[in-house]
Scaffold this motif. Structure first.
Motif, PDB file in Angstrom:
ATOM      1  N   UNK A 138      47.120 -10.800  34.520  1.00 11.40           N
ATOM      2  CA  UNK A 138      46.415 -11.768  35.368  1.00 11.40           C
ATOM      3  C   UNK A 138      44.931 -11.410  35.472  1.00 11.40           C
ATOM      4  N   UNK A 139      44.674 -10.089  35.666  1.00 10.45           N
ATOM      5  CA  UNK A 139      43.262  -9.668  35.727  1.00 10.45           C
ATOM      6  C   UNK A 139      42.556  -9.909  34.401  1.00 10.45           C
ATOM      7  N   UNK A 140      43.287  -9.668  33.282  1.00  7.95           N
ATOM      8  CA  UNK A 140      42.694  -9.891  31.963  1.00  7.95           C
ATOM      9  C   UNK A 140      42.388 -11.368  31.748  1.00  7.95           C
ATOM     10  N   UNK A 141      43.309 -12.226  32.138  1.00 12.06           N
ATOM     11  CA  UNK A 141      43.054 -13.657  32.005  1.00 12.06           C
ATOM     12  C   UNK A 141      41.846 -14.078  32.827  1.00 12.06           C
ATOM     13  N   UNK A 146      36.294 -15.576  32.831  1.00  7.15           N
ATOM     14  CA  UNK A 146      34.913 -15.320  33.247  1.00  7.15           C
ATOM     15  C   UNK A 146      34.025 -15.063  32.034  1.00  7.15           C
ATOM     16  N   UNK A 147      34.565 -14.296  31.040  1.00  5.47           N
ATOM     17  CA  UNK A 147      33.780 -14.002  29.841  1.00  5.47           C
ATOM     18  C   UNK A 147      33.501 -15.266  29.041  1.00  5.47           C
ATOM     19  N   UNK A 152      29.859 -19.140  27.189  1.00  2.00           N
ATOM     20  CA  UNK A 152      29.383 -20.509  27.039  1.00  2.00           C
ATOM     21  C   UNK A 152      28.037 -20.703  27.717  1.00  2.00           C
ATOM     22  N   UNK A 153      27.908 -20.066  28.891  1.00  2.00           N
ATOM     23  CA  UNK A 153      26.638 -20.177  29.599  1.00  2.00           C
ATOM     24  C   UNK A 153      25.515 -19.542  28.788  1.00  2.00           C
ATOM     25  N   UNK A 154      25.815 -18.352  28.194  1.00  2.00           N
ATOM     26  CA  UNK A 154      24.799 -17.682  27.382  1.00  2.00           C
ATOM     27  C   UNK A 154      24.453 -18.495  26.146  1.00  2.00           C
ATOM     28  N   UNK A 155      25.507 -19.056  25.491  1.00  2.00           N
ATOM     29  CA  UNK A 155      25.240 -19.886  24.315  1.00  2.00           C
ATOM     30  C   UNK A 155      24.410 -21.108  24.687  1.00  2.00           C
ATOM     31  N   UNK A 156      24.769 -21.717  25.810  1.00  2.00           N
ATOM     32  CA  UNK A 156      24.009 -22.888  26.246  1.00  2.00           C
ATOM     33  C   UNK A 156      22.556 -22.519  26.532  1.00  2.00           C
ATOM     34  N   UNK A 157      22.386 -21.381  27.230  1.00  2.00           N
ATOM     35  CA  UNK A 157      21.008 -20.961  27.524  1.00  2.00           C
ATOM     36  C   UNK A 157      20.252 -20.633  26.245  1.00  2.00           C
ATOM     37  N   UNK A 158      20.989 -19.966  25.274  1.00  2.00           N
ATOM     38  CA  UNK A 158      20.322 -19.634  24.011  1.00  2.00           C
ATOM     39  C   UNK A 158      19.936 -20.900  23.254  1.00  2.00           C
ATOM     40  N   UNK A 159      20.856 -21.868  23.241  1.00  2.00           N
ATOM     41  CA  UNK A 159      20.558 -23.127  22.574  1.00  2.00           C
ATOM     42  C   UNK A 159      19.408 -23.859  23.270  1.00  2.00           C
ATOM     43  N   UNK A 160      19.456 -23.824  24.590  1.00  2.00           N
ATOM     44  CA  UNK A 160      18.364 -24.466  25.323  1.00  2.00           C
ATOM     45  C   UNK A 160      17.025 -23.792  25.029  1.00  2.00           C
ATOM     46  N   UNK A 161      17.084 -22.432  24.987  1.00  2.00           N
ATOM     47  CA  UNK A 161      15.840 -21.700  24.688  1.00  2.00           C
ATOM     48  C   UNK A 161      15.371 -22.010  23.276  1.00  2.00           C
ATOM     49  N   UNK A 162      16.322 -22.034  22.311  1.00  2.00           N
ATOM     50  CA  UNK A 162      15.943 -22.333  20.931  1.00  2.00           C
ATOM     51  C   UNK A 162      15.387 -23.749  20.813  1.00  2.00           C
TER      52      UNK A 162
END
Length: 347
Positions: A138-141, A146-147, A152-162
């Motif tokens: 359960x903790x792993x899920x 969260x990961x 996705x948030x990091x990819x979105x921010x990276x795409x937005x930055x790019x």
């Protein structure tokens, strides 16, 4: 027993018989005169004697029968005693065997109880381990969710930055192009109004204006070196560590080849790029191989190899974040620089 002697014979006196004895006993010595009714007396005596003999024989027979009965009883008692002893010995042996079986059964029951206790303890441990594993799962899920959200948030921010960087770069390039066009148009208006076209032919600004629709169709953008067409994952697909094109004749390369066929004065420089996976020198060689792969496709479509120069730039010029899978895919690309002046290729 019954006396078988005839009565007539019993009446005849014999020496030493009962008659003689009776006669001898009579008083008067030689006077043979019997007592009153001597024959009857003799008969009675004889009967008594016979009766006594019979009783004696019967007694002997009875004694013998008793002895035989006693012997038979003794034999029966002996046999009964022997059988009882044998039966007792058998019962004792059976009892001993049963006691051994009981002891074995008791020991087996103790072993089974111990095994059951161990099994119950193991089951409790497994249940506890299962509960712990479920809690960890359960903790792993939760951590994975969260990961994923963070990724996705990091990819979105990276795409937005790019995209923001690309937009800024395009805005700057468009402004510079407009400024150059304005300068060129001013020069044309001042120097060529009276004499028409100059001896050196049309200016770069004029040529750029004429070809702009074709460049726009290729997705080209203006740079100081020329018009740059970037062929990324959507146009060219390279796997990590590979210089082989997944699609052997991409439609984007056919469009570039058609443009080059329409404008034979334009030269081409192919710049290969990689992501940051692996050593830098290996990535530089890989990027050059990718540029060579695109050159082979253009040559196979009809573009002269003399018009094409290749260059491998490795991982040094990323356009997206290499920390994400999407960014690494974007960085595995080949750029096509379209140059109108041959001196740019020779210099």
């Amino acid at each position: 027993m019954t006396n078988s002697t005839p009565v007539s014979d019993q009446a005849t006196p014999t020496p030493g018989s009962a008659d003689e004895l009776a006669t001898a006993a009579l008083p008067g010595g030689d006077d043979p005169t019997p007592a009153i009714d001597a024959p009857e007396t003799q008969l009675r005596i004889t009967a008594v004697i016979s009766l006594l003999v019979a009783l004696f024989g019967a007694g002997l027979f009875a004694v013998r029968a008793v002895e035989q009965t006693r012997e038979a009883g003794a034999e029966a008692v002996a046999r009964t005693t022997l059988l009882a002893a044998e039966e007792r010995a058998a019962l004792e042996a059976e009892n001993t065997d049963l006691e051994g079986q009981l002891a074995d059964a008791t020991a087996r029951i103790a072993q089974l109880e111990q095994a059951q206790a161990e099994t119950e303890a193991r089951a409790a441990e497994l249940e506890q381990a299962k509960t712990s594993a479920q809690a960890r799962a359960a903790r792993l899920e939760q951590a994975q969710a969260a990961a994923q959200y963070l990724n996705k948030d990091l990819e979105l921010k990276a795409q937005q930055a790019a995209l923001a960087a690309e937009n800024a770069k395009l805005t700057e390039q468009i402004a510079r192009a407009k400024a150059r066009l304005a300068t060129a148009n001013t020069g044309l208006d001042a120097g060529s109004a009276a004499r028409g076209q100059s001896e050196s032919g049309p200016s770069q600004a004029t040529v750029l204006g004429e070809r702009w629709p074709a460049y726009a169709a290729l997705g080209a953008r203006f740079t100081d070196d020329g018009m740059l067409v970037t062929l990324g994952e959507q146009a060219l697909r390279f796997e990590t560590g590979s210089a082989t094109l997944a699609n052997q004749e991409p439609s984007a390369l056919r469009e570039v080849n058609q443009f080059l066929a329409t404008h034979p004065e334009v030269r081409v420089e192919l710049r290969g790029h990689t992501d940051n996976t692996g050593p830098a020198e290996a990535n530089r060689a890989l990027s050059e191989q990718r540029a060579e792969a695109v050159k082979e496709v253009l040559v196979s479509l009809g573009t002269s190899a003399e018009r094409i120069r290749i260059e491998g730039r490795g991982e040094q010029e990323p356009i997206a974040d290499n920390r994400t899978a999407a960014g690494r895919r974007a960085n595995r690309r080949v750029e096509i620089l379209l140059i109108a002046d041959r001196s740019d290729l020779d210099g």
